[in-house]
Design an enzyme around this catalytic site. Sequence first.
Site, short mmCIF file in Angstrom:
data_model
loop_
_atom_site.label_atom_id
_atom_site.label_comp_id
_atom_site.label_asym_id
_atom_site.label_seq_id
_atom_site.Cartn_x
_atom_site.Cartn_y
_atom_site.Cartn_z
N HIS A 233 0.87 -1.18 0.00
CA HIS A 233 0.00 0.00 0.00
C HIS A 233 0.91 1.23 0.00
CE1 HIS A 233 -3.44 2.44 0.53
NE2 HIS A 233 -3.79 2.16 1.78
N HIS A 272 -2.29 -2.46 -9.63
CA HIS A 272 -3.25 -1.85 -8.72
C HIS A 272 -4.48 -2.73 -8.66
CE1 HIS A 272 -5.81 1.16 -6.83
NE2 HIS A 272 -4.68 1.77 -6.50
N ASP A 329 2.63 5.71 -6.85
CA ASP A 329 3.83 5.51 -6.02
C ASP A 329 5.09 5.40 -6.86
OD1 ASP A 329 2.26 5.54 -3.85
OD2 ASP A 329 2.36 3.41 -3.39
N1 ACO Z 1 4.82 -6.55 -10.93
C1 ACO Z 1 4.71 -7.71 -11.61
N2 ACO Z 1 3.60 -8.45 -11.64
C2 ACO Z 1 2.53 -7.99 -10.98
C3 ACO Z 1 2.57 -6.77 -10.27
C4 ACO Z 1 3.78 -6.06 -10.27
N3 ACO Z 1 3.89 -4.91 -9.59
N4 ACO Z 1 1.38 -6.56 -9.71
C5 ACO Z 1 0.60 -7.59 -10.05
N5 ACO Z 1 1.30 -8.46 -10.80
C6 ACO Z 1 0.81 -9.73 -11.36
C7 ACO Z 1 0.85 -10.81 -10.29
O1 ACO Z 1 2.08 -11.48 -10.26
C8 ACO Z 1 -0.30 -11.68 -10.74
O2 ACO Z 1 0.14 -12.43 -11.85
P1 ACO Z 1 -0.41 -13.92 -12.12
O3 ACO Z 1 -1.88 -13.75 -12.37
O4 ACO Z 1 0.36 -14.37 -13.31
O5 ACO Z 1 -0.12 -14.69 -10.87
C9 ACO Z 1 -1.33 -10.68 -11.26
O6 ACO Z 1 -0.57 -9.55 -11.69
C10 ACO Z 1 -2.33 -10.25 -10.20
O7 ACO Z 1 -1.60 -9.77 -9.06
P2 ACO Z 1 -2.22 -9.65 -7.59
O8 ACO Z 1 -1.13 -9.31 -6.65
O9 ACO Z 1 -3.03 -10.86 -7.29
O10 ACO Z 1 -3.21 -8.45 -7.81
P3 ACO Z 1 -3.88 -7.58 -6.68
O11 ACO Z 1 -4.99 -6.86 -7.31
O12 ACO Z 1 -4.15 -8.36 -5.46
O13 ACO Z 1 -2.65 -6.61 -6.32
C11 ACO Z 1 -1.20 -4.91 -5.82
C12 ACO Z 1 -2.57 -5.26 -6.40
C13 ACO Z 1 -1.08 -5.46 -4.40
C14 ACO Z 1 -1.09 -3.39 -5.75
C15 ACO Z 1 -0.09 -5.51 -6.70
O14 ACO Z 1 -0.21 -5.04 -8.03
C16 ACO Z 1 1.30 -5.23 -6.16
O15 ACO Z 1 1.77 -5.95 -5.26
N6 ACO Z 1 2.00 -4.17 -6.70
C17 ACO Z 1 3.29 -3.78 -6.18
C18 ACO Z 1 3.14 -2.95 -4.92
C19 ACO Z 1 2.59 -1.57 -5.20
O16 ACO Z 1 3.04 -0.87 -6.10
N7 ACO Z 1 1.61 -1.16 -4.38
C20 ACO Z 1 1.03 0.19 -4.45
C21 ACO Z 1 -0.41 0.12 -4.81
S1 ACO Z 1 -1.04 1.74 -5.05
C22 ACO Z 1 -1.25 2.41 -3.51
O17 ACO Z 1 -1.41 1.72 -2.52
C23 ACO Z 1 -1.16 3.86 -3.42
#
Ligand code: ACO
Length: 393
Positions: A233, A272, A329
Amino acid sequence: MPGQIKKPKEGVPNGVMKGLEGVMIAESAICKIDGSVGKLWYRGYPVEELASGSSFEEVSYLLLYGKLPGPEELEGFKRSLAAERRVPRGITDIIAEEVGVAADPMHVLRTAVSALATYDNEAEDQSLEANGRKCIRLISKVSTVTAAIGREMDGKGHVEPDPSLGHVDNFMYMMHGNRMERHKLDLVEKMFMLQAEHSTNASTFSAMVTASTLSDLYSSVTSGIATLKGPLHGEADEAALRMLLEIGKPGNAEAYITKALAKKEKIMGFGHRVYKAYDPRAKIMRKEVEGLRNAASEEVRELASTAMEVERVMKEKIPPEKGIWPNIDFFAGPIYAYAGIPIELFTPIFASSRVPGWCAHVMEYWASGNKLIRPSELYTGETGLHYRRIDER
Ligand code: ACO
């Protein structure tokens, strides 16, 4: 046998909605996100328009009161905020004591904001008027606490607020001990406006859960801060900058990203839960970061260029249908580096800017006829066991 398991809802495996994805917990008129096209509105106004012509105070007023202020209303609101900036000596003492030992400034921020309640004789007054005043106090004082943490980390003394300055101008003045130049200030103010609110994200939900027990506003904002801390987050901005620093220069981006993706690592600052198209906040800040490729500082130029290259490589490597684009971010690092803000303060600054959003949601939830937020879980543990005393085991 304790507790019968309810029949699962049709179409949902076991009735469990992991991560509460897709679950609506309230009606709200504060913020609308259309993640499929990358659009965001605060109270009906597109964030692009607010970020280009407004101020943090005006956006805070809009979020709290549901309408844009007239000139006199805005002046009055600014005066109220400015009058609430100072924090008691006990709070700066807590900050001074904790900064040296805390592993993360977010621990200090959380503790200090929680402690603010003990200095507010209205902390337990749940009237609309008192809660309105507490929203203003919290918006003002959380920024003061963050600036004081930054000063203490630098081994410098606390700078008292200057009530003649705007919120962000004063915040940077308290951080640096002098006024910051206009362009840098404008970019930080944009970050404050764009991070002020984002619907029922994890930290806002957390603030609402606390509020739903009819606990107080300080406790709700403290919960929000605690939840914002995680790298999935609010702390993603720090993690994204650390990654850019590790990559070092644009020429290293392709190899770094290829390796990380091959290891199934998440690239910080990308992806996201809601946006499956480009995050509109990131789009606004991307333009600014693009401009920073010509900044005077070599460090900032390198960071900005590396960020742009990482974005290019990600676009090349990840198919668009996966919907993984930069979030706000990702671009915070180069912007804050340009403004001379240390990396450890990114998340406390994020928290400072999110206070209006947390307060607006809590106030709206209370006003809408509060209902205790209490979800259920699917029990998968043992049943039918019997206790045996320790000497019989
Ligand atoms: N880099 C690479 N792959 C990613 C990323 C990423 N940043 N984010 C998602 N994916 C991929 C996952 O590996 C997954 O792939 P798969 O289906 O092949 O297994 C798919 O996309 C879905 O990912 P989830 O983590 O299940 O998606 P969710 O909606 O739960 O996650 C989250 C959203 C937590 C923000 C995620 O994208 C992440 O961890 N990003 C990195 C951290 C980040 O930047 N957070 C800031 C969010 S914005 C904020 O809070 C202001």
